[in-house]
Design a protein around this motif. Structure first.
Motif, PDB file in Angstrom:
ATOM      1  N   TYR A 149     -23.280  15.133  33.587  1.00 22.40           N
ATOM      2  CA  TYR A 149     -21.923  14.645  33.314  1.00 22.40           C
ATOM      3  C   TYR A 149     -22.050  13.147  33.036  1.00 22.40           C
ATOM      4  O   TYR A 149     -22.371  12.363  33.930  1.00 22.40           O
ATOM      5  N   GLN A 193     -11.208  14.168  35.456  1.00 17.87           N
ATOM      6  CA  GLN A 193     -11.511  14.653  34.108  1.00 17.87           C
ATOM      7  C   GLN A 193     -10.946  16.054  33.885  1.00 17.87           C
ATOM      8  O   GLN A 193     -10.506  16.395  32.766  1.00 17.87           O
ATOM      9  N   THR A 196      -7.450  16.527  32.379  1.00 16.63           N
ATOM     10  CA  THR A 196      -7.249  16.427  30.933  1.00 16.63           C
ATOM     11  C   THR A 196      -7.524  17.757  30.232  1.00 16.63           C
ATOM     12  O   THR A 196      -7.183  17.914  29.055  1.00 16.63           O
ATOM     13  N   VAL A 199     -13.713  18.654  29.880  1.00 22.37           N
ATOM     14  CA  VAL A 199     -14.786  18.056  30.684  1.00 22.37           C
ATOM     15  C   VAL A 199     -16.066  18.060  29.846  1.00 22.37           C
ATOM     16  O   VAL A 199     -16.581  19.126  29.493  1.00 22.37           O
TER      17      VAL A 199
END
Length: 253
Positions: A149, A193, A196, A199
């Motif tokens: 990530y 994240q 939203t 990811v």
């Protein structure tokens, strides 16, 4: 007859001039005072003059030129043979890179531990496609798959050793596990994240393989690549939707 008169001249002694004689040092009657004249020394023979422009022996230069010409010729011939062989192999086998795709992603574990580390366990299903008609692929030991990530490694795993034949598609289920020491910070960033609905994750692949051309097994090379994924969430034990996927791979000799 007239008588001739004769004149009679008196005898006169005429003194002839004489040259003065050099003194020999005998004035005092001492013969040692006579100067000694050194005997004449023979003139030294002049040394022979060296050749101002000696001519070098042309044989060493000719040998060096011949060796250089032979070396350049052999290298040119070797390069030509290698290029011709590679061209023939390419025309006969028409090699292509294998293709990979991420079919499914499931999060089995993503929890914060008591020591504030974050434990992660992902299950990834990957399809490996060998599009070559005459080339087989040996997947060797030492592979590495990892999920990231941004710049943080979440988990990693390996692909099992196997052989993939011509024009074959193989489905691989790979378990990835990991633990990150910045658990609280990382978990908060992932939760923000997820709100939203997008990811971003990177699946990095590093796999050693050997290529089989007919009955010939070539040396080991590495397949390196990255699959960039966009998923909707990282909820554990639930179906995760892969919204976007883009994979790029290459060979490292």
């Amino acid at each position: 007859m007239a008588e001739h008169h004769k004149k009679i001249y008196p005898d006169v002694e005429i003194a002839m001039p004489t040259r003065p004689r050099a003194s020999l040092g005998l004035e005092n009657g001492d013969p040692s005072s006579i100067p000694m004249v050194p005997p004449g020394k023979p003139k030294p023979k002049p040394d022979p003059k060296p050749d101002p422009d000696p001519k070098p022996d042309p044989k060493p230069k000719r040998c060096c030129c011949k060796c250089l010409c032979w070396t350049v010729g052999l290298l040119t011939l070797l390069l030509f043979i290698v290029g011709a062989t590679a061209g023939i192999i390419y025309l006969v086998f028409q090699p292509k890179l294998p293709k990979y795709s991420v079919d499914n992603l499931r999060v089995s574990d993503l929890t914060l531990n008591f020591d504030m580390t974050l434990s992660a366990r992902f299950n990834v299903r990957i399809t490996a496609d060998n599009p070559n008609k005459k080339i087989g692929i040996y997947y060797e030991k030492g592979s590495r798959l990892s999920v990231w990530y941004k710049d943080t490694n979440l988990c990693q795993g390996t692909i099992p050793k196997f052989y993939q034949g011509h024009q074959n598609k193989t489905v691989l289920n790979v378990a990835l596990t990991g633990r990150n020491q910045y658990g609280t910070t990382l978990l908060n960033a992932l939760q923000e994240q997820q709100q939203t609905g997008r990811v971003p994750l990177d699946l990095n692949i590093n796999v050693p393989v050997s290529i089989k051309l007919g009955a010939l097994k070539l040396r080991k090379v590495r397949i390196l690549g990255t699959c960039k994924l966009i998923v909707d969430s990282l909820t554990t034990n639930s179906l995760i939707s892969i919204k976007a996927s883009s994979c790029h791979f290459g060979l490292k000799l």
